[in-house]
Every structure is written in C-alpha cells, then in structure tokens.
Design a protein around this motif. Structure first.
Motif, PDB file in Angstrom:
ATOM      1  N   ALA A   1      71.357  25.494  -3.091  1.00 11.14           N
ATOM      2  CA  ALA A   1      72.180  26.506  -3.768  1.00 11.14           C
ATOM      3  C   ALA A   1      71.411  27.820  -3.793  1.00 11.14           C
ATOM      4  O   ALA A   1      70.230  27.852  -4.131  1.00 11.14           O
ATOM      5  N   GLY A   2      72.055  28.901  -3.411  1.00 11.68           N
ATOM      6  CA  GLY A   2      71.400  30.203  -3.415  1.00 11.68           C
ATOM      7  C   GLY A   2      70.603  30.495  -2.168  1.00 11.68           C
ATOM      8  O   GLY A   2      69.916  31.522  -2.089  1.00 11.68           O
ATOM      9  N   GLY A   3      70.652  29.596  -1.180  1.00 12.39           N
ATOM     10  CA  GLY A   3      69.936  29.823   0.074  1.00 12.39           C
ATOM     11  C   GLY A   3      68.750  28.892   0.251  1.00 12.39           C
ATOM     12  O   GLY A   3      68.292  28.244  -0.684  1.00 12.39           O
ATOM     13  N   GLY A   4      68.249  28.838   1.465  1.00 12.34           N
ATOM     14  CA  GLY A   4      67.130  27.957   1.772  1.00 12.34           C
ATOM     15  C   GLY A   4      67.580  26.534   2.010  1.00 12.34           C
ATOM     16  O   GLY A   4      68.772  26.248   2.147  1.00 12.34           O
ATOM     17  N   SER A   5      66.611  25.627   2.073  1.00 10.97           N
ATOM     18  CA  SER A   5      66.923  24.225   2.340  1.00 10.97           C
ATOM     19  C   SER A   5      65.930  23.322   1.622  1.00 10.97           C
ATOM     20  O   SER A   5      64.904  23.778   1.111  1.00 10.97           O
ATOM     21  N   TRP A   6      66.261  22.050   1.590  1.00 10.51           N
ATOM     22  CA  TRP A   6      65.382  21.061   0.993  1.00 10.51           C
ATOM     23  C   TRP A   6      65.415  19.789   1.816  1.00 10.51           C
ATOM     24  O   TRP A   6      66.355  19.563   2.580  1.00 10.51           O
ATOM     25  N   ALA A   7      64.384  18.987   1.688  1.00 14.02           N
ATOM     26  CA  ALA A   7      64.246  17.771   2.502  1.00 14.02           C
ATOM     27  C   ALA A   7      65.085  16.647   1.910  1.00 14.02           C
ATOM     28  O   ALA A   7      64.569  15.734   1.249  1.00 14.02           O
ATOM     29  N   CYS A   8      66.395  16.715   2.155  1.00 17.44           N
ATOM     30  CA  CYS A   8      67.305  15.735   1.559  1.00 17.44           C
ATOM     31  C   CYS A   8      67.074  14.326   2.096  1.00 17.44           C
ATOM     32  O   CYS A   8      67.250  13.337   1.371  1.00 17.44           O
ATOM     33  N   GLY A   9      66.666  14.210   3.362  1.00 15.85           N
ATOM     34  CA  GLY A   9      66.409  12.886   3.926  1.00 15.85           C
ATOM     35  C   GLY A   9      65.245  12.199   3.238  1.00 15.85           C
ATOM     36  O   GLY A   9      65.316  11.016   2.886  1.00 15.85           O
ATOM     37  N   LEU A  10      64.174  12.940   3.025  1.00 17.78           N
ATOM     38  CA  LEU A  10      63.022  12.394   2.326  1.00 17.78           C
ATOM     39  C   LEU A  10      63.378  12.077   0.877  1.00 17.78           C
ATOM     40  O   LEU A  10      62.982  11.039   0.337  1.00 17.78           O
ATOM     41  N   ALA A  11      64.149  12.958   0.238  1.00 17.44           N
ATOM     42  CA  ALA A  11      64.553  12.730  -1.152  1.00 17.44           C
ATOM     43  C   ALA A  11      65.390  11.468  -1.284  1.00 17.44           C
ATOM     44  O   ALA A  11      65.245  10.703  -2.250  1.00 17.44           O
ATOM     45  N   ALA A  12      66.275  11.225  -0.307  1.00 20.89           N
ATOM     46  CA  ALA A  12      67.105  10.021  -0.342  1.00 20.89           C
ATOM     47  C   ALA A  12      66.246   8.765  -0.220  1.00 20.89           C
ATOM     48  O   ALA A  12      66.458   7.768  -0.931  1.00 20.89           O
ATOM     49  N   THR A  13      65.267   8.804   0.671  1.00 21.26           N
ATOM     50  CA  THR A  13      64.363   7.661   0.831  1.00 21.26           C
ATOM     51  C   THR A  13      63.595   7.393  -0.457  1.00 21.26           C
ATOM     52  O   THR A  13      63.491   6.241  -0.909  1.00 21.26           O
ATOM     53  N   ARG A  14      63.068   8.448  -1.047  1.00 22.98           N
ATOM     54  CA  ARG A  14      62.296   8.294  -2.288  1.00 22.98           C
ATOM     55  C   ARG A  14      63.176   7.772  -3.427  1.00 22.98           C
ATOM     56  O   ARG A  14      62.731   6.957  -4.252  1.00 22.98           O
ATOM     57  N   ARG A  15      64.421   8.227  -3.484  1.00 26.44           N
ATOM     58  CA  ARG A  15      65.318   7.766  -4.548  1.00 26.44           C
ATOM     59  C   ARG A  15      65.634   6.282  -4.392  1.00 26.44           C
ATOM     60  O   ARG A  15      65.666   5.534  -5.384  1.00 26.44           O
ATOM     61  N   LEU A  16      65.863   5.839  -3.168  1.00 26.48           N
ATOM     62  CA  LEU A  16      66.135   4.425  -2.943  1.00 26.48           C
ATOM     63  C   LEU A  16      64.921   3.583  -3.327  1.00 26.48           C
ATOM     64  O   LEU A  16      65.058   2.511  -3.924  1.00 26.48           O
ATOM     65  N   GLU A  17      63.733   4.077  -3.021  1.00 27.34           N
ATOM     66  CA  GLU A  17      62.516   3.366  -3.418  1.00 27.34           C
ATOM     67  C   GLU A  17      62.454   3.228  -4.946  1.00 27.34           C
ATOM     68  O   GLU A  17      62.102   2.165  -5.463  1.00 27.34           O
ATOM     69  N   ALA A  18      62.794   4.307  -5.637  1.00 24.39           N
ATOM     70  CA  ALA A  18      62.750   4.283  -7.096  1.00 24.39           C
ATOM     71  C   ALA A  18      63.794   3.334  -7.682  1.00 24.39           C
ATOM     72  O   ALA A  18      63.538   2.655  -8.687  1.00 24.39           O
ATOM     73  N   LEU A  19      64.952   3.266  -7.048  1.00 29.00           N
ATOM     74  CA  LEU A  19      66.022   2.405  -7.548  1.00 29.00           C
ATOM     75  C   LEU A  19      65.667   0.929  -7.490  1.00 29.00           C
ATOM     76  O   LEU A  19      66.112   0.139  -8.331  1.00 29.00           O
ATOM     77  N   ILE A  20      64.861   0.541  -6.508  1.00 32.10           N
ATOM     78  CA  ILE A  20      64.549  -0.880  -6.353  1.00 32.10           C
ATOM     79  C   ILE A  20      63.176  -1.250  -6.893  1.00 32.10           C
ATOM     80  O   ILE A  20      62.847  -2.433  -6.974  1.00 32.10           O
ATOM     81  N   ALA A  21      62.377  -0.266  -7.262  1.00 32.16           N
ATOM     82  CA  ALA A  21      60.992  -0.533  -7.677  1.00 32.16           C
ATOM     83  C   ALA A  21      60.921  -1.514  -8.849  1.00 32.16           C
ATOM     84  O   ALA A  21      61.519  -1.289  -9.903  1.00 32.16           O
ATOM     85  N   GLY A  22      60.216  -2.612  -8.638  1.00 36.72           N
ATOM     86  CA  GLY A  22      59.992  -3.587  -9.689  1.00 36.72           C
ATOM     87  C   GLY A  22      61.216  -4.365 -10.120  1.00 36.72           C
ATOM     88  O   GLY A  22      61.191  -5.037 -11.158  1.00 36.72           O
ATOM     89  N   LYS A  23      62.285  -4.308  -9.329  1.00 33.97           N
ATOM     90  CA  LYS A  23      63.526  -4.985  -9.711  1.00 33.97           C
ATOM     91  C   LYS A  23      63.895  -6.071  -8.689  1.00 33.97           C
ATOM     92  O   LYS A  23      63.508  -5.993  -7.525  1.00 33.97           O
ATOM     93  N   ALA A  24      64.656  -7.027  -9.151  1.00 35.12           N
ATOM     94  CA  ALA A  24      65.184  -8.042  -8.242  1.00 35.12           C
ATOM     95  C   ALA A  24      66.329  -7.415  -7.447  1.00 35.12           C
ATOM     96  O   ALA A  24      67.244  -6.837  -8.024  1.00 35.12           O
ATOM     97  N   VAL A  25      66.244  -7.506  -6.138  1.00 38.47           N
ATOM     98  CA  VAL A  25      67.275  -6.937  -5.264  1.00 38.47           C
ATOM     99  C   VAL A  25      68.070  -8.069  -4.631  1.00 38.47           C
ATOM    100  O   VAL A  25      67.501  -8.994  -4.040  1.00 38.47           O
TER     101      VAL A  25
END
Length: 219
Positions: A56-80
C-alpha cells in the motif's frame, strides 16, 4: 517417515479419504512434506517463494517468503492432520489440513497470505472476501496472483530454452543429487544446464520426477 501416519489405500471417495498426520516440513506457503509424501493444500494458492507483492502506498514486499513463514508458524508445535482428497498431475496429495484443530487453508486466506484457488474450489471464498475487504496481506494493493506469476515466468523462460515448451532446468548438484528448477524458483536464473554432464531440460514436473529428479527446495 518418523512421526508420519498414513493410510496407504488411496481412494477417490471423500467420505473414506485417507488421513495423513505427523510433523511435516514446510516447502512453501501451500505445500507440506510428510517425509516422502508431498501435500498440496486444497483450495488455496499462496505466493511463490520468490514472489513479491505490491505494498500500500508503493513499493513491494516479499509475500512469498511471508506466506512460507506464516505456514510454519501455523503448524509449529501442533499436531497436523490432512484429509487426502485427490492426487494432482504431479503426484502430490491434495488435502484439507488442520493444525491443532484449525483449518490451515482458511487461516492462510484469512491472513491475506494466499488466494482462494477458485479455479479448483470455492471453499475459502468467504475468507477471501473478508481479507480483501480488510486489505490484509496480498490485498493491501493490487498484486499478481500466484498462477499468473507462474505463467509469466514460464513464458519468459521459454523464450531462452533449446526446446519450446520445456523450460524446467534439470541440474545435478556437486553431491550428485538430481534437482529440477521451475522458472519461478529463486535459483532458476543462476542455474546453468550442462547437457554434456548429464543435465537436461524438462517440459513438465511429472516428466522430471519420472526421470529421477526431485524438486528444488527453496529453504
């Protein structure tokens, strides 16, 4: 295979779908690995690992890396646990997965870190509608969906390949591993194919896997 429970009898009936459970590794924002079993999350398409999205407002962000990190956080220490629904054309199990009782696909879309893959399922369209309205993640500014990103990278790479329609690079590492790189892989541009040393080009992932190459791991 440690910690992996898999009902091997694969059936097409959703009611009798096999379950996969354990402590998987995250490959990217929509793919898990339970040992040798690759699971593609049903109903979502996350930004590719090397993909950037508009801010928002210009520029870019590493959305692919952020998605990977978020998925890691969602499963961390949990039964999948994943309910297998089908196999895709690359042999991956397409599954609906939960971590600690939470629907992982729904969480990724709600957080604005994956698109509802409505070409295949509208299961997470309600979550996408809310995320888009709130401007979460990929909805902060107009960004190229992952499927368009892949298509653009594929078409661009195909312009410089010896055989039209076959831009996948089959590389052999120093340790002798046979690894293939898709056009959107972060390592794609710097990977040089030496056909005189047994390396080769592939037209699709199924062909590469059948020949004994494995996909590149981007972490």
């Amino acid at each position: 295979m440690s910690g992996l429970i898999l009902q091997l009898a694969f059936v097409t009936s959703v009611a009798a779908a096999p379950l996969i459970s354990g402590a998987p590794q995250v490959s990217d924002g929509d793919t898990l690995r339970f040992g040798p079993v690759v699971v593609r999350l049903h109903g979502i398409d996350a930004p590719e690992s090397g993909q950037s999205c508009a801010s928002a407002g210009g520029g870019s962000w590493a959305c692919g890396l952020a998605a990977t990190r978020r998925l890691e956080a969602l499963i961390a220490g949990k039964a999948v646990t994943c309910e297998a629904l089908e196999r895709d054309r690359y042999g991956r199990v397409v599954a609906r997965c939960e971590a600690g009782g939470e629907d992982i696909g729904a969480a990724m879309v709600s957080d604005g870190l994956a698109w509802a893959y409505i070409a295949y399922s509208d299961a997470y369209l309600p979550q996408q509608t809310l995320a888009q309205a709130a401007g979460h993640g990929i909805w902060a500014a107009p960004s190229q969906p992952a499927w368009e990103f892949r298509a653009a990278r594929w078409n661009a790479a195909d312009q410089d390949t010896p055989l039209e329609g076959c831009p996948i690079k089959g590389n052999i590492s120093k340790s002798g591993e046979r690894i293939y790189h898709l056009p959107w892989s972060p390592a794609y541009a710097k990977t040089v194919i030496r056909e005189d040393q047994g390396e080769r080009w592939f037209c699709d992932e199924a062909e590469a896997q059948a020949a004994g190459w494995r996909p590149a791991r981007w972490k």
